[in-house]
Every structure is written in structure tokens, then in C-alpha cells.
Design a protein around this motif. Structure first.
Motif, short mmCIF file in Angstrom:
data_model
loop_
_atom_site.label_atom_id
_atom_site.label_comp_id
_atom_site.label_asym_id
_atom_site.label_seq_id
_atom_site.Cartn_x
_atom_site.Cartn_y
_atom_site.Cartn_z
N SER A 142 0.83 -1.21 0.00
CA SER A 142 0.00 0.00 0.00
C SER A 142 0.86 1.25 0.00
N THR A 143 2.02 1.19 0.67
CA THR A 143 2.94 2.34 0.67
C THR A 143 3.46 2.60 -0.73
N VAL A 144 3.90 1.55 -1.41
CA VAL A 144 4.41 1.71 -2.78
C VAL A 144 3.29 2.18 -3.71
N TYR A 145 2.10 1.65 -3.53
CA TYR A 145 0.96 2.03 -4.38
C TYR A 145 0.64 3.51 -4.22
N THR A 146 0.45 3.96 -2.97
CA THR A 146 0.07 5.35 -2.74
C THR A 146 1.21 6.31 -3.09
N PHE A 147 2.45 5.90 -2.80
CA PHE A 147 3.57 6.75 -3.18
C PHE A 147 3.62 6.91 -4.70
#
Length: 212
Positions: free
Chosen positions: A136-141
């Protein structure tokens, strides 16, 4: 013309490339399709409902490009490929980042691809929570990164005059802002390199967390 949701969404994505997200309206889309607006409202009750389907289509298109070229045991390669695959697809559409940001997916096809990637992280020893937080961090970033990238380059190779580096530096006192004057080329010219470096920082943080 007989229309269906797929035709509407594909036409909307074409119109998006022509006029951008701000100017995209259901009435303009109806005109592009050669139909009356009420016909379009029968399929989509609002612009946001249409955008949700557009975002879903973009991410589903990305689903086949989220695995590393040479799949193996290195879970970090899967994470990098996940982010880079999403970024490449978003960049293929004008305002692609803004379309996907905050949208609700209307089917589970993208989730199927994410599930396969998550399975690689679990197999590598990450916990369910660590895998979910990392993805989710990679996605939102990635989405936020592309939003900023497309502000600088609304179209590939077409820099917005608002991000002229020379003008930016003229407004920054060299004695007071030595770092910020050097930041321009990094922030506004080297997006591919900076994206990879940024995701590597996220991955290294995840690696350290997983080892504890």
C-alpha cells in the motif's frame, strides 16, 4: 450509436488525453460519442462514477506488467516491478495519476495481480501486515509521485512553464537556499531515477522491519 460501459470508458480515456481531467465532463463525453447526455447518465450517474471505471481500467491494464522480467526468489524485485508497472501505465494517460488517486475500483481484476505479488512477499517471510503495508505504501507513493510528475510534464516531453528550473533558481537566494537551488534538476528532471531511488528507500525500510 449503441453504447455500453466499455465503449464509454475507452472514449472517456481518449477524451481525457485531448482535454485533461479538469475539462472532462459527461456532456462533453456524450458529444464525443454522438449521443444525448441522458443516455450517458443511464450508465454513469456522475463524473466520479465514470472516473472510478476509468481508474479501474487503467489499473487492470497495468496488471500484466507488475511482475519482474525474471521472476525469482528476490521479493524486492517484485516490489519494484509492482511500483514501476503502475507508474508506467499511469503515465500513458494524461492526468493518469489524478484519475486513479482516490478512486474506487469497480472490479477485482487488479486485486488478483496484487494478490500474486503479495503471495511472493509472504513466501519470503514477511508477515501479512508487513506485506500489506509495504504494497500500500508503494501504491500510494507511486500515485502521488505520478501526480507531481504529470504536473511538471502534462504530456511526455512537454514541460509546464510553471516548472522552469532557471526561473525557480532566480527566485531562490543562493546564500540562503544552497540545497534547494541544487534540488531543481533532481526534483523536476530526473523522474525515472528519483522514482527508483525512492522505492529502494521504501524497500530497505521494509527489509529492516522484516528482519526484526
Amino acid at each position: 450509436m449503441k453504447v455500453n460501459r466499455e465503449l464509454i470508458v475507452r472514449t472517456a480515456l481518449q477524451l481525457l488525453d485531448d482535454i485533461g481531467l479538469e475539462e472532462l465532463t459527461l456532456r462533453k463525453l456524450a458529444a464525443r460519442l454522438g449521443i444525448q447526455a441522458p443516455t450517458l447518465y443511464w450508465h454513469f450517474s456522475s463524473k466520479q462514477a465514470l472516473i472510478d471505471d476509468m481508474a479501474t481500467t487503467i489499473l487492470v491494464e497495468a496488471s500484466g506488467d507488475l511482475a519482474p522480467a525474471r521472476p525469482g526468489d528476490d521479493w524486492t524485485a517484485w516490489v519494484m516491478a509492482f511500483g514501476q508497472g503502475i507508474r508506467r501505465r499511469l503515465l500513458q494517460y494524461r492526468d493518469g495519476g489524478r484519475v486513479v488517486a482516490g478512486s474506487r475500483l469497480t472490479n477485482a481484476l487488479f486485486h488478483e495481480a496484487a494478490e500474486r505479488i503479495g503471495a511472493q512477499l509472504l513466501e519470503a517471510g514477511l508477515s501479512h501486515r508487513q506485506a500489506i503495508v509495504l504494497m500500500s505504501t508503494v501504491y500510494t507513493f507511486t500515485i502521488g509521485f505520478v501526480v507531481e510528475e504529470q504536473a511538471v510534464f502534462p504530456r511526455p516531453g512537454e514541460r509546464s512553464p510553471a516548472y522552469d528550473i532557471a526561473q525557480r533558481n532566480q527566485a531562490l537566494d543562493a546564500g540562503k537556499f544552497p540545497l534547494m537551488r541544487k534540488a531543481g534538476p533532481v526534483l523536476f528532471d530526473q523522474f525515472d531515477r528519483r522514482y527508483r531511488e525512492s522505492v529502494k528507500l521504501v524497500i530497505e525500510g521494509a527489509r529492516a522491519s522484516a528482519s526484526r
